[in-house]
Design an enzyme around this catalytic site. Structure first.
Site, mmCIF file in Angstrom:
data_model
loop_
_atom_site.group_PDB
_atom_site.id
_atom_site.type_symbol
_atom_site.label_atom_id
_atom_site.label_comp_id
_atom_site.label_asym_id
_atom_site.label_seq_id
_atom_site.Cartn_x
_atom_site.Cartn_y
_atom_site.Cartn_z
ATOM 1 N N THR A 86 -33.858 -27.504 50.552
ATOM 2 C CA THR A 86 -34.308 -28.790 49.977
ATOM 3 C C THR A 86 -33.435 -29.074 48.747
ATOM 4 O O THR A 86 -33.922 -29.039 47.616
ATOM 5 C CB THR A 86 -35.802 -28.731 49.583
ATOM 6 O OG1 THR A 86 -36.043 -27.533 48.806
ATOM 7 C CG2 THR A 86 -36.697 -28.716 50.801
ATOM 8 N N LEU A 153 -40.232 -15.598 45.512
ATOM 9 C CA LEU A 153 -39.290 -14.478 45.365
ATOM 10 C C LEU A 153 -38.058 -14.892 44.568
ATOM 11 O O LEU A 153 -37.704 -16.067 44.487
ATOM 12 C CB LEU A 153 -38.879 -13.931 46.746
ATOM 13 C CG LEU A 153 -38.100 -14.825 47.717
ATOM 14 C CD1 LEU A 153 -36.634 -14.947 47.353
ATOM 15 C CD2 LEU A 153 -38.220 -14.250 49.118
ATOM 16 N N PHE A 252 -38.364 -13.277 31.025
ATOM 17 C CA PHE A 252 -37.682 -14.583 30.974
ATOM 18 C C PHE A 252 -37.450 -15.061 29.544
ATOM 19 O O PHE A 252 -37.510 -16.245 29.247
ATOM 20 C CB PHE A 252 -38.421 -15.625 31.842
ATOM 21 C CG PHE A 252 -38.021 -15.486 33.277
ATOM 22 C CD1 PHE A 252 -38.349 -14.350 33.989
ATOM 23 C CD2 PHE A 252 -37.250 -16.449 33.900
ATOM 24 C CE1 PHE A 252 -37.934 -14.166 35.295
ATOM 25 C CE2 PHE A 252 -36.822 -16.276 35.213
ATOM 26 C CZ PHE A 252 -37.171 -15.133 35.906
ATOM 27 N N CYS A 263 -32.256 -22.872 42.609
ATOM 28 C CA CYS A 263 -33.624 -23.398 42.498
ATOM 29 C C CYS A 263 -33.990 -24.029 41.168
ATOM 30 O O CYS A 263 -34.409 -25.183 41.147
ATOM 31 C CB CYS A 263 -34.602 -22.302 42.886
ATOM 32 S SG CYS A 263 -34.467 -21.967 44.639
HETATM 33 P P1 NAD Z 1 -30.499 -21.594 52.418
HETATM 34 O O1 NAD Z 1 -29.586 -22.737 52.291
HETATM 35 O O2 NAD Z 1 -30.019 -20.216 52.094
HETATM 36 O O3 NAD Z 1 -31.102 -21.517 53.890
HETATM 37 C C1 NAD Z 1 -31.545 -22.640 54.607
HETATM 38 C C2 NAD Z 1 -31.188 -22.413 56.076
HETATM 39 O O4 NAD Z 1 -31.832 -23.402 56.876
HETATM 40 C C3 NAD Z 1 -29.700 -22.529 56.396
HETATM 41 O O5 NAD Z 1 -29.271 -21.340 57.018
HETATM 42 C C4 NAD Z 1 -29.599 -23.744 57.326
HETATM 43 O O6 NAD Z 1 -28.591 -23.611 58.303
HETATM 44 C C5 NAD Z 1 -30.972 -23.739 57.956
HETATM 45 N N1 NAD Z 1 -31.429 -25.028 58.516
HETATM 46 C C6 NAD Z 1 -31.297 -26.272 58.000
HETATM 47 N N2 NAD Z 1 -31.894 -27.179 58.795
HETATM 48 C C7 NAD Z 1 -32.435 -26.500 59.832
HETATM 49 C C8 NAD Z 1 -33.224 -26.859 60.956
HETATM 50 N N3 NAD Z 1 -33.585 -28.134 61.177
HETATM 51 N N4 NAD Z 1 -33.591 -25.897 61.824
HETATM 52 C C9 NAD Z 1 -33.245 -24.610 61.610
HETATM 53 N N5 NAD Z 1 -32.522 -24.199 60.540
HETATM 54 C C10 NAD Z 1 -32.132 -25.129 59.662
HETATM 55 O O7 NAD Z 1 -31.773 -21.952 51.500
HETATM 56 P P2 NAD Z 1 -32.746 -20.960 50.747
HETATM 57 O O8 NAD Z 1 -32.152 -20.498 49.460
HETATM 58 O O9 NAD Z 1 -33.275 -19.944 51.721
HETATM 59 O O10 NAD Z 1 -33.935 -21.957 50.356
HETATM 60 C C11 NAD Z 1 -34.796 -22.473 51.338
HETATM 61 C C12 NAD Z 1 -35.987 -23.114 50.639
HETATM 62 O O11 NAD Z 1 -36.736 -22.111 49.935
HETATM 63 C C13 NAD Z 1 -35.612 -24.160 49.585
HETATM 64 O O12 NAD Z 1 -36.586 -25.168 49.585
HETATM 65 C C14 NAD Z 1 -35.681 -23.390 48.275
HETATM 66 O O13 NAD Z 1 -35.964 -24.212 47.171
HETATM 67 C C15 NAD Z 1 -36.852 -22.452 48.549
HETATM 68 N N6 NAD Z 1 -36.817 -21.204 47.775
HETATM 69 C C16 NAD Z 1 -35.651 -20.524 47.639
HETATM 70 C C17 NAD Z 1 -35.642 -19.306 46.934
HETATM 71 C C18 NAD Z 1 -34.372 -18.529 46.747
HETATM 72 O O14 NAD Z 1 -34.405 -17.537 46.024
HETATM 73 N N7 NAD Z 1 -33.255 -18.886 47.343
HETATM 74 C C19 NAD Z 1 -36.845 -18.806 46.422
HETATM 75 C C20 NAD Z 1 -38.028 -19.535 46.611
HETATM 76 C C21 NAD Z 1 -38.001 -20.740 47.300
HETATM 77 C C1 UGA Z 2 -36.217 -18.199 40.541
HETATM 78 C C2 UGA Z 2 -37.638 -17.748 40.227
HETATM 79 O O1 UGA Z 2 -37.599 -16.627 39.340
HETATM 80 C C3 UGA Z 2 -38.391 -17.371 41.489
HETATM 81 O O2 UGA Z 2 -39.735 -17.034 41.178
HETATM 82 C C4 UGA Z 2 -38.363 -18.567 42.450
HETATM 83 O O3 UGA Z 2 -38.981 -18.223 43.674
HETATM 84 C C5 UGA Z 2 -36.916 -18.966 42.713
HETATM 85 O O4 UGA Z 2 -36.260 -19.292 41.463
HETATM 86 C C6 UGA Z 2 -36.850 -20.172 43.580
HETATM 87 O O5 UGA Z 2 -37.721 -21.013 43.539
HETATM 88 O O6 UGA Z 2 -35.868 -20.230 44.276
HETATM 89 P P1 UGA Z 2 -33.906 -16.982 41.099
HETATM 90 O O7 UGA Z 2 -33.317 -18.333 40.881
HETATM 91 O O8 UGA Z 2 -33.544 -16.223 42.321
HETATM 92 O O9 UGA Z 2 -35.516 -17.098 41.110
HETATM 93 O O10 UGA Z 2 -33.516 -16.062 39.878
HETATM 94 P P2 UGA Z 2 -34.086 -15.826 38.394
HETATM 95 O O11 UGA Z 2 -34.140 -14.375 38.161
HETATM 96 O O12 UGA Z 2 -35.314 -16.586 38.113
HETATM 97 O O13 UGA Z 2 -32.892 -16.418 37.501
HETATM 98 C C7 UGA Z 2 -32.608 -17.806 37.487
HETATM 99 C C8 UGA Z 2 -31.597 -18.103 36.398
HETATM 100 O O14 UGA Z 2 -32.183 -17.922 35.097
HETATM 101 C C9 UGA Z 2 -30.368 -17.198 36.428
HETATM 102 O O15 UGA Z 2 -29.221 -17.950 36.116
HETATM 103 C C10 UGA Z 2 -30.647 -16.187 35.326
HETATM 104 O O16 UGA Z 2 -29.499 -15.627 34.752
HETATM 105 C C11 UGA Z 2 -31.380 -17.053 34.319
HETATM 106 N N1 UGA Z 2 -32.260 -16.267 33.415
HETATM 107 C C12 UGA Z 2 -33.355 -15.638 33.886
HETATM 108 C C13 UGA Z 2 -31.957 -16.224 32.055
HETATM 109 O O17 UGA Z 2 -30.958 -16.789 31.590
HETATM 110 N N2 UGA Z 2 -32.794 -15.520 31.218
HETATM 111 C C14 UGA Z 2 -33.904 -14.885 31.659
HETATM 112 O O18 UGA Z 2 -34.627 -14.275 30.839
HETATM 113 C C15 UGA Z 2 -34.187 -14.945 33.041
#
Ligand code: NAD
Ligand code: UGA
Length: 431
Positions: A86, A153, A252, A263
């Site tokens: 997203t 996560l 944090f 994110c």
């Molecule tokens: P990503 O880009 O790594 O993975 C998304 C995957 O979805 C891609 O491999 C893409 O090819 C696939 N895709 C897209 N459209 C599709 C469809 N119609 N059918 C099947 N596959 C499809 O993204 P991500 O980092 O895993 O994030 C996914 C969601 O989770 C986002 O909304 C993000 O905000 C949320 N999120 C991410 C994290 C994180 O740490 N990365 C943590 C919490 C929440």
């Molecule tokens: C973050 C959240 O921590 C997760 O809970 C959430 O699920 C995720 O976004 C998401 O929605 O995707 P992430 O982005 O993987 O996870 O990593 P973080 O450890 O939160 O770090 C994010 C950024 O903040 C990094 O650039 C990190 O260096 C920075 N950060 C973090 C700081 O500068 N200071 C801190 O004390 C902590």
């Protein structure tokens, strides 16, 4: 239970592998054929510690499979998770929901028997309503419920975060769907993870509120760090001094070059947009977004100042490119703004990152990539630590001094104690 995970990226693949490890049968579906081919071939398309063995174990026990076809996986599933991207929408910063809605249409076509469709992607308030509308319109006959189950996560610690979460949030509009979700997470009762069952919109907003709060905490300590630098105080000690208060909490509060990643930047922007559209602007979060954007560029100015006011013609060694350690993810990494700022100032950049080089090369083709920290520092006027990988925590400063004509170290993550570096003849600048 039988689970279909739509999207096999950082969240989908980790969640799918963990659910399989709990004993569920999981099929991870992705539209990217290269990703699925790699997974079927036993190769993990991303770097996430422990994911390779977790995936291999569960594939071997036939609990985890991969496919490019939504139909088969969805038809058999009790629960279908949507874990597609997203990203920020061009122009206004709102979440681009086109992948979520495309997934919803694909799912609708294949539903068979009562199915719970779950948005695990981070989606703005009301997205669940629209997913439900899309499916209902395509399949008036289908028996299904749409649930929000946001994921909390972190990359780099994704498996332990998923398996030992602080809480699980389930936004469901009916009891049947909520009880199916409790069954999905039943293995986590052993870890006593609290399960919060809320309305769907509440769950959707809880995710954004959590990310915005964490981003605010980081931005707060970053501004306090700037003030510390001006008045001769130590931000790490201030952070400890406030963090020991349980009401504030120690996590944090690490000052650094500004938050990055896939994110926090996009989610804070999307929340700001939702709030503006609702006529309830979140002025605090708006300020966090602006301060963090400025901070990344300010870090290039900080390096320039440490180099005597100009980097023109100088060689700067950058250690760490990913937005945080233990990931290969380069999305919105602070290094991108820092390198661009230094290049604008006329610097030559050498860089090294343990896992981020492939992603970085695609985004920054015009810098010199090296094989290790020492090769990176060779010939450099200044060394800048941008990401705090463990591999940078015990560098051989005698070796670095022998390779570097310059004597400046800028440590944007406060990895080192100033005196430890200064005794090797370096000028040390931290945050
Ligand atoms: P990503 O880009 O790594 O993975 C998304 C995957 O979805 C891609 O491999 C893409 O090819 C696939 N895709 C897209 N459209 C599709 C469809 N119609 N059918 C099947 N596959 C499809 O993204 P991500 O980092 O895993 O994030 C996914 C969601 O989770 C986002 O909304 C993000 O905000 C949320 N999120 C991410 C994290 C994180 O740490 N990365 C943590 C919490 C929440
Ligand atoms: C973050 C959240 O921590 C997760 O809970 C959430 O699920 C995720 O976004 C998401 O929605 O995707 P992430 O982005 O993987 O996870 O990593 P973080 O450890 O939160 O770090 C994010 C950024 O903040 C990094 O650039 C990190 O260096 C920075 N950060 C973090 C700081 O500068 N200071 C801190 O004390 C902590």
């Amino acid at each position: 239970m039988k689970i279909a995970m739509i999207g096999a990226g950082y969240v989908g693949l980790v969640s799918g592998a963990c659910f399989a490890d709990f004993g569920h049968t999981v099929c991870c579906v992705d539209t990217d054929p290269a990703k699925i081919a790699a997974l079927e071939d036993g190769r993990i398309p991303i770097f996430e510690p422990g994911l390779d063995t977790l995936v291999a174990d569960n594939v071997r026990h036939s609990r985890l499979t991969f496919s490019t076809e939504v139909s088969g996986a969805v038809a058999q599933a009790d629960v279908v998770f949507i874990a597609v991207g997203t990203p920020s929408r061009r122009g206004d910063g709102f979440a681009d929901l086109s992948y979520v809605y495309a997934a919803a249409r694909d799912i609708a076509a294949s539903l068979d028997g009562y199915t719970v469709v779950v948005t695990k992607s981070t989606v703005p308030v009301g997205t669940g309503d629209e997913v439900e509308r899309i499916i209902r319109e395509a399949r008036p006959d289908a028996a299904f419920a749409v649930v929000s189950n946001p994921e909390f996560l972190r990359e780099g610690a994704a498996i332990s975060d998923f398996k030992r979460p602080d809480r699980i949030v389930i936004g469901a509009e009916d009891d049947r769907a909520a009880s199916v979700m409790r069954e999905v997470y039943q293995p986590l009762y052993l870890n006593q993870a609290p399960i919060l069952v809320t309305g769907r919109r509440t769950a959707e907003l809880t995710k954004y509120a959590a990310n915005a709060f964490l981003a605010t905490k980081i931005t707060f300590i970053n501004e306090i760090a700037d003030l510390c630098e001006q008045v001769g105080a130590n931000v790490q000690e201030v952070a400890r001094g406030i963090g020991l208060d349980n009401r504030i909490g120690a996590k944090f509060l690490h000052a650094g070059p500004g938050y990055g990643g896939s994110c926090f930047p996009k989610d804070t922007l999307a929340l700001v947009k939702t709030a503006q559209d609702s006529g309830t602007p979140l002025r605090l979060v708006e300020a966090v977004v602006a301060v963090n954007d400025q901070r990344k560029r300010a870090m290039a100015r900080k390096v320039t100042a440490a180099c005597g006011g100009s980097v023109r013609g100088k060689t700067i060694a950058i250690l760490g490119l990913t937005f945080k350690p233990n990931t290969d993810d380069m999305r919105d990494a602070p290094s991108l703004a820092i390198v661009a700022g230094l290049q604008d100032g006329g610097a030559r950049i050498r860089a090294y990152d343990p896992e981020g080089m492939a992603g970085a090369r695609a985004l920054m083709p015009d810098i010199t990539y090296t094989d290790d920290p020492y090769e990176c520092a060779t010939g450099a006027d200044a060394l800048v630590i941008v990401t705090e990988w463990n591999a940078f925590r015990a560098l051989d400063w005698t070796e670095l001094a022998a390779r570097m004509p310059g004597r400046t170290v800028v440590d944007l993550r406060n990895v080192y104690r100033p005196d430890d570096i200064a005794r090797h003849g370096f000028r040390y600048v931290g945050v």
